[in-house]
Each structure stands twice: as C-alpha cells, then as structure tokens.
Design a protein around this motif. Structure first.
Motif, PDB file in Angstrom:
ATOM      1  N   ILE A 129       0.873  -1.185   0.000  1.00 41.74           N
ATOM      2  CA  ILE A 129       0.000   0.000   0.000  1.00 41.74           C
ATOM      3  C   ILE A 129       0.904   1.227   0.000  1.00 41.74           C
ATOM      4  N   ILE A 130       1.126   1.729  -1.185  1.00 45.22           N
ATOM      5  CA  ILE A 130       2.055   2.847  -1.370  1.00 45.22           C
ATOM      6  C   ILE A 130       1.367   3.865  -2.269  1.00 45.22           C
ATOM      7  N   GLN A 131       1.527   5.125  -1.951  1.00 47.76           N
ATOM      8  CA  GLN A 131       0.914   6.165  -2.801  1.00 47.76           C
ATOM      9  C   GLN A 131       1.754   7.434  -2.739  1.00 47.76           C
ATOM     10  N   GLY A 132       1.214   8.508  -3.263  1.00 53.42           N
ATOM     11  CA  GLY A 132       1.949   9.776  -3.343  1.00 53.42           C
ATOM     12  C   GLY A 132       2.322  10.343  -1.988  1.00 53.42           C
ATOM     13  N   THR A 179       3.396   8.554   0.449  1.00 55.73           N
ATOM     14  CA  THR A 179       4.361   7.632   1.075  1.00 55.73           C
ATOM     15  C   THR A 179       5.766   8.071   0.685  1.00 55.73           C
ATOM     16  N   LEU A 180       6.680   8.004   1.638  1.00 53.19           N
ATOM     17  CA  LEU A 180       8.092   8.172   1.303  1.00 53.19           C
ATOM     18  C   LEU A 180       8.720   6.788   1.330  1.00 53.19           C
ATOM     19  N   THR A 181       9.273   6.361   0.206  1.00 53.44           N
ATOM     20  CA  THR A 181       9.988   5.086   0.178  1.00 53.44           C
ATOM     21  C   THR A 181      11.469   5.360   0.393  1.00 53.44           C
ATOM     22  N   LEU A 182      12.018   4.698   1.383  1.00 51.86           N
ATOM     23  CA  LEU A 182      13.444   4.816   1.671  1.00 51.86           C
ATOM     24  C   LEU A 182      14.087   3.503   1.262  1.00 51.86           C
ATOM     25  N   ALA A 183      14.833   3.531   0.169  1.00 54.12           N
ATOM     26  CA  ALA A 183      15.521   2.316  -0.304  1.00 54.12           C
ATOM     27  C   ALA A 183      16.966   2.403   0.176  1.00 54.12           C
ATOM     28  N   ILE A 184      17.370   1.398   0.936  1.00 53.79           N
ATOM     29  CA  ILE A 184      18.708   1.438   1.547  1.00 53.79           C
ATOM     30  C   ILE A 184      19.578   0.365   0.893  1.00 53.79           C
ATOM     31  N   SER A 185      20.751   0.779   0.442  1.00 51.55           N
ATOM     32  CA  SER A 185      21.657  -0.191  -0.189  1.00 51.55           C
ATOM     33  C   SER A 185      23.062   0.370  -0.217  1.00 51.55           C
ATOM     34  N   LEU A 203       9.089  -0.476  -8.000  1.00 50.28           N
ATOM     35  CA  LEU A 203       7.661  -0.689  -7.744  1.00 50.28           C
ATOM     36  C   LEU A 203       7.076   0.502  -6.982  1.00 50.28           C
ATOM     37  N   ALA A 204       7.838   0.977  -5.996  1.00 51.84           N
ATOM     38  CA  ALA A 204       7.354   2.122  -5.207  1.00 51.84           C
ATOM     39  C   ALA A 204       7.160   3.338  -6.111  1.00 51.84           C
ATOM     40  N   LYS A 205       8.123   3.532  -7.015  1.00 49.66           N
ATOM     41  CA  LYS A 205       8.021   4.684  -7.920  1.00 49.66           C
ATOM     42  C   LYS A 205       6.801   4.571  -8.825  1.00 49.66           C
ATOM     43  N   GLU A 206       6.628   3.366  -9.334  1.00 50.32           N
ATOM     44  CA  GLU A 206       5.467   3.115 -10.210  1.00 50.32           C
ATOM     45  C   GLU A 206       4.162   3.492  -9.513  1.00 50.32           C
ATOM     46  N   ARG A 207       4.131   3.247  -8.200  1.00 52.38           N
ATOM     47  CA  ARG A 207       2.896   3.524  -7.446  1.00 52.38           C
ATOM     48  C   ARG A 207       2.830   4.956  -6.942  1.00 52.38           C
ATOM     49  N   GLY A 208       3.745   5.773  -7.424  1.00 52.57           N
ATOM     50  CA  GLY A 208       3.631   7.210  -7.157  1.00 52.57           C
ATOM     51  C   GLY A 208       4.366   7.676  -5.922  1.00 52.57           C
ATOM     52  N   SER A 235      16.510   7.447  -8.102  1.00 51.44           N
ATOM     53  CA  SER A 235      15.743   8.015  -6.998  1.00 51.44           C
ATOM     54  C   SER A 235      15.536   9.511  -7.182  1.00 51.44           C
ATOM     55  N   THR A 236      14.462  10.007  -6.598  1.00 49.35           N
ATOM     56  CA  THR A 236      14.218  11.451  -6.665  1.00 49.35           C
ATOM     57  C   THR A 236      15.147  12.193  -5.708  1.00 49.35           C
ATOM     58  N   ASP A 237      15.449  11.553  -4.587  1.00 49.19           N
ATOM     59  CA  ASP A 237      16.322  12.167  -3.583  1.00 49.19           C
ATOM     60  C   ASP A 237      17.371  11.137  -3.172  1.00 49.19           C
TER      61      ASP A 237
END
Ligand code: M6R
Length: 608
Positions: free
Chosen positions: A336-339, A341-347, A361-366, A384-386
């Motif tokens: 459940i991700i939308q505009g 939501t902040l997705t933090l991808a750590i790598s 996938l997170a980006k696709e969902r906005g 990533s945007t940021d």
C-alpha cells in the motif's frame, strides 16, 4: 554477480587487468580469467578458483599484449569450473566476451544457435553472447555488439574485444554497473571504481542501455539506438589507500576501525555548527513532508537491519507509521504505497537487484523515492528522486560494517530533518540528537576499545554450534545485525529475536553453556531484558551482555560484559553494534576463515 576489468593503452595489459580483478574479487571469486590481444591474436587464460590461481598460471605462461579484458566470477549459469570461467569466445576465437549478470533468454538463444549447428564449450549464458557477436560481425565491433545485445534480455554488463580490431573494447551496460577510467593515452573499464583508482581518478559512469566504444585515445558513449550521449566526468576523491587494507589483516577489521571517520564524513556539512541539518541531495517539494502518512523502507541483509533501526526512530520520534520490508519479498507483493508515502531504499552498493526492483515498484505507485546509499552514481542513486549518500568510502569486505553504521547516521539526520519540518520533534530530543550526533565519532572510537576483550571472548564462542542474540526495541534491531555478522563470517549458526520472544519457543534450545548475547541499553525496558537474562541463566546459558560502561547492575546477571560508552539511549545503536562486529570478526579469525570473502557469498547481489 561478477567483476569486469579492461585495459587498452601502451602498457602490458595482463598485469593491469589482473591487479584490477584483485580489487574486484569481492564481487565474486569462484573462477577468473583474462583475454589479451597482442595485435595479431587473442589469448585466453582462465581457471576455476580464486585469482591467485590465475596469477600463478600467468606466471608460468605469461601473455603479452596492450589490450585485455578480465573477469572474476560468481557463478549464476553453470557451476564454477575452468570451462565456465570467463572470458568466453565464439568457436572461431574471433570474439571474446566477459560478462556480469544474467541473459534471461539465453536458453532460447542457445537453442536457436544450436539448431543452426553451433557447438558450445560451456554451460554459460555468456558464451551465447560471444557466438551472437561473432555472427553479427562484419568489420565493426561496435555495430556487432549493438545488434547482438538487441537479441538479449536481462540485467548485465559486458565487454567484448575481437581479433580483427586490436586496441578496441566495446562495452554495454544493462543495469549491472560499469565505469570507464580515463588515463593519459590509456583507458580502463571496470565494474567498480577501486579497480582503477590506482591508475586514474577521472571516471565516466556508463548508464543503463548505453554502449561505449573504447580505444587508447578516447571513448564514445551512445544509447543502444545509436543516439550519442554526452556524459560529464566524475573526479573520484577517495584516497587510493582507502581502497587497500592499510596494514590490517582483513578489510573487515580495517572497515570496522574506519567507522569513526566514516561517521564524521557522513555528518560533515550536514549537521551544521548552528544545529541546522542540510541534506544536499534531498529536495522534498513544499507540503510533501507535512502530508507524509507513511514511510516504507525496503532493503536486504544488513541494509534491511539498518531499516529496522530506522523504523524505531521514525515511529518513535516522528510518529509516522513506518514499515520495513525485505526488497525480495516486497517486489512481488502488493504494497500500500501512494503519493503520500516516502519510500526509503537502503543499499550500500546501490546495485542490489531486489532493492532496485522494490524501489521501482514504489516509484510506479507514485511514491517519492529516497536512496540511502554509499555509492555515488549507483543505479539506485540515479533512479531516486532524492539521495542521501552515506560517504563511508569503499567497503570491500563482504560483511558490511561501516556502511551499516553510516546508514544509521543517515537515518538520524533524516529523522531530524523530517521531524523539524513537520514540527513534531520534541525540542529536548532535538537537542539530544544534535549534541549526541556531534559527539558520536569520539564515542565510536571509545567503543572500539572493546577489541581486546572481544579477542578473549571469541575463544569461548569459536567452538560453539549455536549462538543467540536478544534485545528489545533498538537493542533488538542491533542484535539482529550482530547475529548476521556472526553467521556470515564465522559460520556459527546464530539467531536473533526480541528478548520477550525467547520463552515462546527458542528457550527450549538453551542448555548448559549455550552462548546468549544480550544487548541491554534501553532504560525504559531494562528490567524486562534482565528478566530474559534470568530466564536463560536458569537454563545454564553463558550470557554475554553489551551494556554501557556505567551500568553497575548488569554484571550481577551476565557472565561477561562488553562495555560501550554512555550515549543517549536513542543513539545507542551507533555504538552497541561495534563490539558485536568485533566479536564476529574474532570468532571467524579464531576459526581460521576467509573473513573478507566468506563462502557462498558475494559483496553485491546484482542478480535476483
Ligand atoms: O549493497 P546492499 O547494501 O544492497 O547489500 C545488501 C546485502 O546483500 C548486504 O547487506 C549483505 O547482507 C551483507 N553482506 C551483510 O554483511
């Protein structure tokens, strides 16, 4: 998941390529090989086993030539063996290829080629590429490679040379990383910067879907459709020494001891004298932070464990619901991700295939996508945007240490930045975080003094089959990472769980002498953790506690205590992980393991 290296210029290629591969061995080390062009012919030397074996072969049978490519392998298609080692050639030996990643449709390509009479010398997907390029070749390697990769599907990087065009290399990036190094009348190509840092700091990052044509005098990048690409050079500021062991027996130990500096670097210019937080590549649009209703953290392995700390912080300090999900699970789920939501991808690497897919996938969902990564120019950072770079410097040991710690620092900075913008951060907590973070490099330095004791304790753990790690809240998040460190390099089975969970099953495994490591720093649940210590002590466990230097109670309950300097409880993961890293390191050393290259593992998991 492999390392690629290439050289073209006035010098002998073989020693340069082998040296580069040595610095890429963290990417895979089950076989290695090189191909060198002497102006007339291509000579391939390759073998199963580590690079040292290849170097031995080359000592016995040196190969001369001014251009060459090489490969250190982590098997995906075909078991580790001489014949599956790269480079691979077409049957006529006209084209030679090294490749990192997977050609997903290689079986159908192989069947088509076989139906036309082709015979294969290996079980690899790479050999199919060599066949295709040779079939497409009509005097121009660039065009032949372009047409061949047009038939291939997958995530990979490849480099090809051909007999008829000495001094030319053509490389393609389809997701797997590739950088070009620009020298003085010579050019380099590699999967990662440390391979070429001894020769040049002048780097060009090749992007997805690009093809690069390299000779000693220059390079030309195009998209696969032929569109020319202008790409800025990057000046790498890492010290070449940083990419070396610097006198330590293993990169892992060196990297553990680099953590105070790495933390200083990560904070530098971000936590200012006046307490302001400036995250240079994070630009949330107006209103985004105020409207944020969820943080979604995705990562794998140690980076996931950093995410567990992040969840505690964000929920506790920001009161924003936060989920942490393994990227390999989330990529196939329906999150459940939308505009808002902040997705933090750590790598650390920014190249982990599962993390990239979950982030996509997170980006696709906005969702807005924020990368917390160590590698500038990595795929994750560019998608990533940021971005918040951890600035830990190159991490070579497979077992992640300084990257983990700097990921945590990044999360504290984010908590400060977001908390202030939302106006939810308690001023006292704000002040504690600012002062505490400023002092943390010195505290890390003090925590490293636990090494002497870790060496002695390692003797007790080295002969055991199982170790348990427990803690509550932030201590549990650290225990999980301590447990992973233990298992991945010492091969001692270890499990971590919240201290309160023991009695729901795992306690059955605790018998006389079972080692239980307890992280106990959180004042609000201190007594609860003591109860868990008593539960395991009553069953005969040997309890090793990780506790503050001024904790006078803990020694009454635990058999041994690894002391850490006092910090505010909210910051304890930044110091409590250190004795656990040192313990794992010295248990592995006592067991005589190959610490920097543990069996079955590789540094960057760039395949699914
Ligand atoms: O490069 P990444 O941070 O995405 O890597 C994720 C994991 O593969 C990595 O943390 C792995 O678990 C480490 N070897 C653990 O020490």
């Amino acid at each position: 998941m492999c390392g690629i290296m290439g050289y073209v210029g006035p010098r002998e290629a073989a020693p340069i390529v082998v040296d580069g591969l040595r610095r890429l061995e963290y990417r895979g080390y089950d076989s290695a090989g090189i191909a060198v062009h002497d102006g007339t012919a291509l000579t391939v030397t390759k073998t199963e086993g580590k690079l040292a074996r290849l170097a031995g072969l080359l000592d016995e049978h040196p190969v001369a030539g001014r251009s060459g490519i090489g490969h250190t392998r982590w098997a995906t298609h075909g078991a580790p063996s001489d014949r599956n080692a790269h480079p691979h050639t077409d049957p006529g030996g006209e084209v030679v290829v090294v490749h990192n990643g997977i050609i997903e449709n290689f079986l159908s390509l192989r069947e088509t080629l076989a139906a036309a009479g082709a015979e294969f010398a290996s079980e690899t997907d790479t050999e199919v590429l060599a066949h295709l390029i040779a079939l497409e070749y009509d005097g121009d390697l660039l065009e032949a490679v372009r047409r061949a990769v047009g038939m291939a599907e997958g995530a990979y990087a490849l480099v090809a040379m051909c007999r008829q065009e000495p001094g030319r290399m053509v490389a393609v990036r389809m997701i797997s990383p590739l950088v070009v190094g620009i020298g003085d009348g010579e050019m380099f190509l590699a999967s990662d910067v440390p391979a070429i840092l001894h020769h040049t700091r002048d780097i060009v990052v090749i992007d997805n879907g690009e093809i690069v044509d390299i000779t000693a005098d220059g390079w030309k990048i195009e998209k696969l459709d032929g569109t020319p690409v202008e790409r800025d050079r990057l000046e790498i500021t890492w010290d070449a020494e940083q990419a070396e062991r610097g006198g330590y027996p293993h990169f892992m130990l060196k990297e553990i001891f680099e953590q105070a500096n790495a933390t200083t670097e990560t904070l530098s210019g971000r936590l200012l004298e006046d307490g302001r937080v400036v995250l240079e590549d994070v630009h949330f649009p107006p209103g985004f932070v105020a409207g944020l209703d969820k943080i979604w953290i995705t990562a794998c392995g140690t980076a996931y464990h950093a995410g567990l700390v992040g969840k505690e912080l964000f929920e506790r300090l920001l009161r924003i619901p936060t989920e942490v999900g393994y990227a390999h699970e989330l990529r196939y789920s329906d999150p459940i991700i939308q505009g808002t939501t902040l997705t933090l991808a750590i790598s650390q690497s920014g190249e982990t295939a599962d993390t990239l897919a979950a982030a996509g996938l997170a980006k696709e969902r906005g969702s807005r996508l924020l990368a917390l990564t160590n590698v500038v120019g990595s795929t994750l950072s560019r998608e990533s945007t940021d971005v918040l770079y951890t600035r830990a410097g190159p991490e070579i040991a497979v077992a992640s240490t300084k990257a983990y710690l700097t990921m945590l620092v990044g999360e504290y900075l984010l908590a400060l930045a977001i908390g202030r913008e939302r106006g939810v951060l308690d001023p006292a907590i704000d002040a504690t975080l600012v002062a505490g973070l400023r002092g943390i490099p010195a505290k890390i330095g003090e925590a490293l003094a636990a090494e002497e004791q870790a060496v002695v304790l390692a003797g007790r753990f080295a002969g055991r089959d199982d170790v348990y790690f427990i803690g509550r809240g932030l201590d549990h998040a650290v225990a999980v990472e301590g447990s992973l460190k233990m298992k991945e390099i010492s091969y001692v089975h270890s499990e971590a769980m919240p201290a309160g969970e023991l009695k729901h099953g795992t306690l059955a495994l605790v018998t006389e002498g079972t080692p239980v490591v307890v992280v106990i720093t959180q004042g609000d649940v201190y007594d609860k953790t003591v109860s868990a210590i008593q539960e395991v002590k009553a069953r005969g466990a040997f309890v090793l506690a990780v506790a503050y230097e001024d904790d006078e109670q803990v020694a009454k309950h635990a058999d041994e205590v690894l002391r850490i300097p006092r910090v505010p409880d909210v910051l304890s993961p930044l110091v409590s992980i250190i004795p656990l890293q040192l313990l794992a390191y010295h248990v592995a050393a006592a067991r005589g393991h190959d610490i920097d290259q543990p069996r079955n593992l590789a540094k960057s998991v760039t395949v699914e």
